[in-house]
Design an enzyme around this catalytic site. Sequence first.
Site, mmCIF file in Angstrom:
data_model
loop_
_atom_site.group_PDB
_atom_site.id
_atom_site.type_symbol
_atom_site.label_atom_id
_atom_site.label_comp_id
_atom_site.label_asym_id
_atom_site.label_seq_id
_atom_site.Cartn_x
_atom_site.Cartn_y
_atom_site.Cartn_z
ATOM 1 C CG ASP A 301 33.199 -1.247 -18.340
ATOM 2 O OD1 ASP A 301 33.131 -0.783 -19.509
ATOM 3 O OD2 ASP A 301 32.366 -0.959 -17.455
ATOM 4 N N GLY A 320 32.884 5.835 -15.364
ATOM 5 C CA GLY A 320 33.850 4.967 -16.031
ATOM 6 C C GLY A 320 35.296 5.285 -15.720
#
Length: 423
Positions: A301, A320
């Site tokens: 990811d 993130g």
Amino acid sequence: MLIKNAAVKGPQAFTGDILIEEGKVTALGRHLFAPAEATIIDAAGKAVIPGLVDVHVHFREPGFEQKETIKTGAAAAAHGGFTTVVAMPNLNPVPDNVADLKRLVAKNHSDAKIHVEQFAAITSGLHSNELTDYAAMKAAGALGFSNDGVGIQDAATMYHAMQGAAAVNAPIVAHIEDNGLMAGGVISTGSKAQAFNLPGINHVSESAQLARDLTLAEATGVHYHACHVSTKQSVELIRDAKARGVHVTAEVTPHHLLLDYEHIPANDPNYKMNPPLRAEMDRLALIEGLADGTLDMIATDHAPHTAEDKAGDFKSAAFGIVGSETAFSLLYTSFVRSGKFTLNQLLNWMSTNPANAFGLDAGTIGIGQPADLTLVDLDTPFTIDANTWYSKGKNSPFIGRQVFGKVMTTIAGGEIAYEEEKL
């Protein structure tokens, strides 16, 4: 190209030479002969592993090139030992039509030294309930369909999407998130949310939607892939679904395997990701899920942001972290050198299994196979240093860690995609 003194690790383990011609492995053996014009690489003292495969990266182009580009993202992946990655479609424009998808697929091929596959959008613009044309998009190069970054809120939309994807034998790759249950949270509910006075994200925001999706996947027969699984309940749901014969695969990230919210030292946005770091019991359940096959693979990811986007605190910063350049070394150090798992297991999760799950021609070293392989120094410690990264993003909680498993050379399609500079 001739790789001499190769100590190949993984299911095809052997020691000897590897001859590569026209992008394929053409011979394995001892004292192989190479043509005069061949590149010779001496792999003595290094492990040779199948090129790593990451089915979840964000390269940000088009639309967000200040965060990352296909060129920088692919270079970062090569630096991390990856020879095949699959890029997510949360871009601008979103690849939700044939013309934009074709342009993106062509740029993936032209700008990257590794293999970059592409997911197309499940719905138009990611936020609508209007399905894209799955047959046309698959023909244009889509490996599958995802609205990553956005959970599909309407059950009927997901049901019809699964029917459409199943009809063209393509996977639905799901970001699992119920917006109502997210309730504007920025960190997992628990002690750290309380300590920093931050709105929490309840674990049921993931598992409730996953339970819905697994029921729909069972009804439609689609290949359903669960992205970045993070909770104990999710692992249990997937385990039960697999036992019933549901065609489900699932990934887990390095950060969810290595960190839980008790590791968050302060209100530091380098620890802010979605799904968030969960409780220790969740992290341990994820490790157990990998070990017993409930979770099929590890995916990074990789989510690069600018320094400005990650500035401030949990409330203001973007979700993130980057992961391409740290994943293998972190996991090798934490799991293999500690004796918890074998190197073969790690390579299955980071190469063979993701390749097999998505039908990619990758994940093995053998005669006739693509020459996708990585040379790694497993024995010399080094410190994770963002200044050495090729990614534009420097957003990671792992900077400064001492690790083993340094990637020295990455070869994709018989060409050098990354090579450690010789001092």
